[in-house]
Design an enzyme around this catalytic site. Sequence first.
Site, PDB file in Angstrom:
ATOM      1  N   PRO A 102      38.255  23.487  40.162  1.00  0.00           N
ATOM      2  CA  PRO A 102      36.917  24.123  40.354  1.00  0.00           C
ATOM      3  C   PRO A 102      37.142  25.792  40.632  1.00  0.00           C
ATOM      4  CG  PRO A 102      37.697  22.262  41.829  1.00  0.00           C
ATOM      5  CD  PRO A 102      38.777  22.701  41.204  1.00  0.00           C
ATOM      6  N   HIS A 103      36.194  26.507  39.984  1.00  0.00           N
ATOM      7  CA  HIS A 103      36.489  27.857  40.173  1.00  0.00           C
ATOM      8  C   HIS A 103      34.933  28.368  40.424  1.00  0.00           C
ATOM      9  CE1 HIS A 103      38.594  31.419  38.734  1.00  0.00           C
ATOM     10  NE2 HIS A 103      39.634  30.791  38.551  1.00  0.00           N
TER      11      HIS A 103
END
Length: 546
Positions: free
Chosen positions: A303-304
């Site tokens: 996840p970014h």
Amino acid sequence: MKNLIRFLVCIFALAALLAIANFVLKHPQNQEGDISREIASGDIPYKLETLNVPAQEVKAPVLPDISGYTAEAVEKKIPDLQKGEIAIQNLEDSYIKVRRLVMTFGDMQQRLDPAIIAIVEGVYDLETVYKTINDPSYLDKKADGTFVAYVPIIVKSTATFIIQNQKLLLSSSSGGLITSFGKLYIVNSDIRGWDTHKNIPATFKDDESFRPYVVGWCGSQMYLSGSHFGHLGYFDSKAYGITYTSCHDTVYDLNFGNLPGATGWVIDNIFDDIYYGFYSFESDDVVVLRNKYKDNIVYGIDPHDRSNRLIIGHNHIYGTKQKHGIIISREVNDSFLFHNLSENNQGSGMMIDRKSVNNVIAYNTLKNNTGDGLTFYESENNLSYANIMSSNQKSGMRVRNSWGITSRDDVINQNKGVGLQAYTDNLQESGHDKRNLNVDPYYERVEIDMAHAEMVGNREAQFKIENIDALKLSALKTFKNPPFFFAGDLKKLDIQHTRSLYDPDKSFLITHKNRRPIFHQGKNPIKKHELSTSTSDAFNEDDNEE
């Protein structure tokens, strides 16, 4: 004579007591109340104190209720089929994200004007799309029931696409992929990137070679359940394999930038040979549960940028070939990572990176990784609770430029480096010159509160600290201590027998006497949503440099 002997015995006993008392007075490091005087007389700029208070109580975190995230719940969400519109459209106009790759797709499709299958509106399953298109050069069905998509499939915002109990091969030879702005359900199915020229899986060759992918864009919902995904993704924006994203900083920003990022569930799947097993960009409330990520390329779960309130639990991540099993990076906040098993990955088992704050990391097992077990880089105010970090090649836990790090009931055993490594670092002076400080500013600051940790058999040292602000320790359980209990700045001190390290009613506090946090920021700091694709949606060049 007897009285003389008694007198001499008393004299010798008294002399012995005086000698012991004199020895104690000359060696204040053996008395906890005077231990700071020993430090002050040396060249180590720390103050060591025994506090007559127990560690601050931290109750077991209340984890999200995951009982509703089931295969049955996904199937209940699937709507009935509804006729709408399906068309063969021009790729350049219909999927402008790949407009710069039109010639590439044209070469792959052997067409001057490459095409896509567009599900414009309505609710369609794979079988109905196949029958409606009725052209095997776009979408074929083999004798064994396997479908092959030779061109991209795009799901428009007013459409729903259902792949259920099917096998779908996405052609890497001619540009097959799935991109959705609407609703996408992939349930109990098999989705593979496939070299249709050679009739073999599209296994990873290099970063730049096209491979099919699945992406959900802004305003979309994507539910992946009970399926197998393989041989997907390469190094191109949003093309990493399995992606949930917003439309900010993309060619869709002008028309759709106000929509939220994609959301949905990823539950009970298998992912293998995916460039990034999971990737998100500004996508909130995504659920990633009970999946198996094996032998993926760069990351297992990633996840970014500003993806918040995520639930990442009960996943098994192993064999990641280049970097980390799990990494959350750049303002991934207020999320839960729990009961994951991350092992035998090339980087760390789990990394919390680039100002990702207020996250709960609990009950994970992070073992046998080539890097660390759990790594905090430039990320403050996170809780590590009852995690197992064992048999990693580097540190059990590593903390760099991060403060407000609370560790409770962690097990940090048998790591080949140190149990806990903590340090501040000027990244620009230590080989991290690719870090863009306009995007990723940081403080040189480290503060950690650790209590009730079990630390057994860590090879180099139990603790290694270098130029940190504060470390508070209480109620430790240590066995098979290495030659140095403390390495780094406190290597010269023999303080492993200090009772307050182990006493549950006391705490042992190490504070730096001189240093102040140093803030590093670029000359032109970029605000949220002002990032360019080149900086905000790029490969992390320096997240595993240790």
